[in-house]
Design a protein around this motif. Structure first.
Motif, PDB file in Angstrom:
ATOM      1  N   THR A   1       0.928  -0.979  -0.009  1.00 61.44           N
ATOM      2  CA  THR A   1       0.113   0.032  -0.308  1.00 61.44           C
ATOM      3  C   THR A   1       0.452   0.981  -0.007  1.00 61.44           C
ATOM      4  O   THR A   1       1.625   0.913   0.322  1.00 61.44           O
ATOM      5  CB  THR A   1      -0.938   0.016   0.933  1.00 61.44           C
ATOM      6  OG1 THR A   1       0.083  -0.026   2.992  1.00 61.44           O
ATOM      7  CG2 THR A   1      -2.248  -1.481   1.811  1.00 61.44           C
TER       8      THR A   1
ATOM      9  N   ILE B   1      -3.025   4.963   2.032  1.00 61.68           N
ATOM     10  CA  ILE B   1      -2.415   3.798   2.412  1.00 61.68           C
ATOM     11  C   ILE B   1      -2.209   3.350   4.310  1.00 61.68           C
ATOM     12  O   ILE B   1      -3.497   3.874   5.383  1.00 61.68           O
ATOM     13  CB  ILE B   1      -0.816   4.804   3.138  1.00 61.68           C
ATOM     14  CG1 ILE B   1       0.566   4.155   3.283  1.00 61.68           C
ATOM     15  CG2 ILE B   1      -1.198   5.948   3.306  1.00 61.68           C
ATOM     16  CD1 ILE B   1       1.775   4.864   3.238  1.00 61.68           C
ATOM     17  N   LYS B   2      -2.171   2.186   4.505  1.00 62.27           N
ATOM     18  CA  LYS B   2      -2.597   1.635   5.142  1.00 62.27           C
ATOM     19  C   LYS B   2      -1.386   1.278   5.949  1.00 62.27           C
ATOM     20  O   LYS B   2      -0.089   1.414   5.848  1.00 62.27           O
ATOM     21  CB  LYS B   2      -3.138  -0.133   4.731  1.00 62.27           C
ATOM     22  CG  LYS B   2      -4.606  -0.197   4.060  1.00 62.27           C
ATOM     23  CD  LYS B   2      -5.321  -1.151   4.032  1.00 62.27           C
ATOM     24  CE  LYS B   2      -6.876  -0.537   3.273  1.00 62.27           C
ATOM     25  NZ  LYS B   2      -7.247  -1.735   3.851  1.00 62.27           N
TER      26      LYS B   2
ATOM     27  N   GLU C   1      -1.513  -7.446   3.670  1.00 61.41           N
ATOM     28  CA  GLU C   1      -3.000  -6.282   4.075  1.00 61.41           C
ATOM     29  C   GLU C   1      -4.391  -8.000   4.509  1.00 61.41           C
ATOM     30  O   GLU C   1      -4.632  -6.997   5.644  1.00 61.41           O
ATOM     31  CB  GLU C   1      -3.363  -5.521   2.521  1.00 61.41           C
ATOM     32  CG  GLU C   1      -4.714  -5.148   3.019  1.00 61.41           C
ATOM     33  CD  GLU C   1      -5.291  -3.806   2.018  1.00 61.41           C
ATOM     34  OE1 GLU C   1      -6.676  -4.034   2.759  1.00 61.41           O
ATOM     35  OE2 GLU C   1      -4.929  -4.089   1.031  1.00 61.41           O
TER      36      GLU C   1
ATOM     37  N   THR D   1      -6.461   3.173   8.041  1.00 64.75           N
ATOM     38  CA  THR D   1      -6.312   3.804   6.478  1.00 64.75           C
ATOM     39  C   THR D   1      -6.339   5.251   6.427  1.00 64.75           C
ATOM     40  O   THR D   1      -7.227   5.705   6.551  1.00 64.75           O
ATOM     41  CB  THR D   1      -7.327   2.956   5.960  1.00 64.75           C
ATOM     42  OG1 THR D   1      -7.567   1.863   5.756  1.00 64.75           O
ATOM     43  CG2 THR D   1      -7.231   3.726   3.999  1.00 64.75           C
TER      44      THR D   1
END
Length: 164
Positions: free
Chosen positions: A112, A122-123, A134, A144
């Motif tokens: 991400t 983006i996590k 993920e 997130t």
């Protein structure tokens, strides 16, 4: 006279004291406080990100860059932040750059935050889940960040409903 069987007051006090000692030593093992601690840490990260994004947007507005759709940098080296529509991008050069000591506790979820375009996400998760894809992050504990686009400001959401 018939002698009655029973407990003396001293025996009852001793039993209560022993039960109290057992409760104090055993209770923490049965209580899982890790989930609450993870949720609180994610809430703290959310606050840091919201604060950092707000400060960056203010700086972008002062410099007249709050409506630019192409990624740009704001600030001076080594404190540069990549922005789009005035908010940090969803990359390590964007929102991650606004968080001090990020690498001490947090990681970017694998795969991400590679694009810096508007509306991308983006996590972020705990460092112990480094290099975890993920879909398999333990307990789905992550945050997130969605970069701003032409109609929406940047957004931060927490996925921690099963963060145990």
């Amino acid at each position: 006279m018939k002698r009655q069987g029973g407990f003396t007051l001293i025996e009852l006090v001793v039993v209560i004291v022993i039960l109290g000692i057992l409760a104090v030593t055993a209770a923490p093992r049965f209580l899982n406080l890790q989930g609450d601690a993870r949720n609180a840490a994610l809430q703290g990260l959310k606050g840091a990100i919201n604060g950092g994004a707000g400060i960056v947007y203010g700086k972008a507005a002062v410099e007249g860059k709050e409506s630019d759709s192409s990624p740009q940098t704001i600030g001076k080296s080594p404190n540069q932040v990549e922005i789009v529509y005035g908010y940090p991008t969803a990359t390590s050069a964007g929102i991650v750059a606004t968080i001090s000591n990020f690498s001490d506790d947090w990681e970017i979820v694998k795969d991400t935050g590679k694009e810096n375009a508007a509306g991308k996400t983006i996590k972020l998760t705990f460092k112990q889940y480094k290099d975890t894809a993920e879909g398999s992050i333990p307990s789905k504990c992550f945050l997130t960040y969605t970069a701003a686009d032409s109609t929406n400001p940047a957004k931060v959401e927490i996925t921690a409903d099963a963060c145990k």
